[in-house]
Design an enzyme around this catalytic site. Structure first.
Site, short mmCIF file in Angstrom:
data_model
loop_
_atom_site.label_atom_id
_atom_site.label_comp_id
_atom_site.label_asym_id
_atom_site.label_seq_id
_atom_site.Cartn_x
_atom_site.Cartn_y
_atom_site.Cartn_z
N HIS A 160 5.72 2.49 0.65
CA HIS A 160 5.67 1.16 0.03
C HIS A 160 5.31 1.25 -1.44
O HIS A 160 5.03 2.31 -1.97
CB HIS A 160 4.70 0.25 0.78
CG HIS A 160 3.29 0.72 0.80
ND1 HIS A 160 2.43 0.58 -0.27
CD2 HIS A 160 2.57 1.33 1.77
CE1 HIS A 160 1.25 1.07 0.03
NE2 HIS A 160 1.32 1.54 1.28
N CYS A 176 -0.57 6.48 3.82
CA CYS A 176 0.76 5.98 3.48
C CYS A 176 1.28 6.67 2.23
O CYS A 176 0.55 7.33 1.51
CB CYS A 176 0.73 4.47 3.26
SG CYS A 176 0.55 3.49 4.76
#
Length: 200
Positions: A160, A176
């Site tokens: 992301h 992440c």
């Protein structure tokens, strides 16, 4: 976890990283916006951005099929494999010590300006440090998941954007993979649901 061949450091559950939300006009962010998201406390916040110069198309020899995403954690690079020995290389932020992982899975979902629901483990961990994290945050410019999110398997890991552009090239997240907002939009537009993701 549902990810095939996935290995998480220290047996930790998959956790989230950082990002930046969606708009058509340019967005600016302050250096302290959600600085604790991704496991950073205010005292751990770097004072300068990593030495990242932007995405580029590079020569890239691999047996992986075009359309595959390859994350090289130690290099802090993400490669989107193209035909004929080429790839698009992106700079990334990765998990800090104790939060790195490896494995192979698929992109199972794509979202523009996604909502953020941090894992209970992250909320509890940050509460112990005196930091407040909301249980739910709508997508937007201050949302840690940024402009776009690519969901990996059934894990809590995402690829992301970020509200911390200076963190690209650094190991600061909770597992992440983060990109600059403009670059995660580019990747998002190239990647299909079902694409293979390999994290080394």
């Amino acid at each position: 976890m549902a990810m095939r061949s996935i290995k998480a450091a220290a047996g930790l559950t998959a956790l989230m990283v950082l990002a930046v939300p969606a708009r058509s006009e340019p967005i600016t962010f302050s250096s302290d916006t959600f600085q604790i998201i991704g496991g950073m406390s205010s005292e751990a916040t770097p004072t300068r951005r990593g030495n990242y110069r932007g995405m580029e198309t590079v020569d890239f020899k691999t047996e992986l099929a075009p359309g595959t995403i390859l994350v090289r954690t130690r290099e802090r690079k993400l490669y989107y494999v193209l035909p004929e020995g080429r790839a698009i290389q992106y700079g990334i932020g990765v998990g800090r010590e104790g939060f790195t992982w490896s494995g192979t899975d698929k992109i199972t979902r794509k979202a523009e300006w996604p909502d953020w629901r941090p894992p209970k483990e992250m909320i509890a961990r940050e509460a112990r440090r005196g930091n407040y994290i909301p249980v739910h945050m709508l997508g937007g410019p201050d949302n840690p998941l940024g402009a776009r999110a690519l969901y990996i398997g059934t894990t809590m890991y995402r690829i992301h954007g970020t509200t911390q552009p200076w963190s690209i090239g650094m190991a600061v997240s909770s597992g992440c993979i983060r990109l600059l907002n403009e670059e995660v939009i580019d990747l998002f537009n190239r990647v299909d649901v079902g694409a293979t993701v390999v994290v080394e």
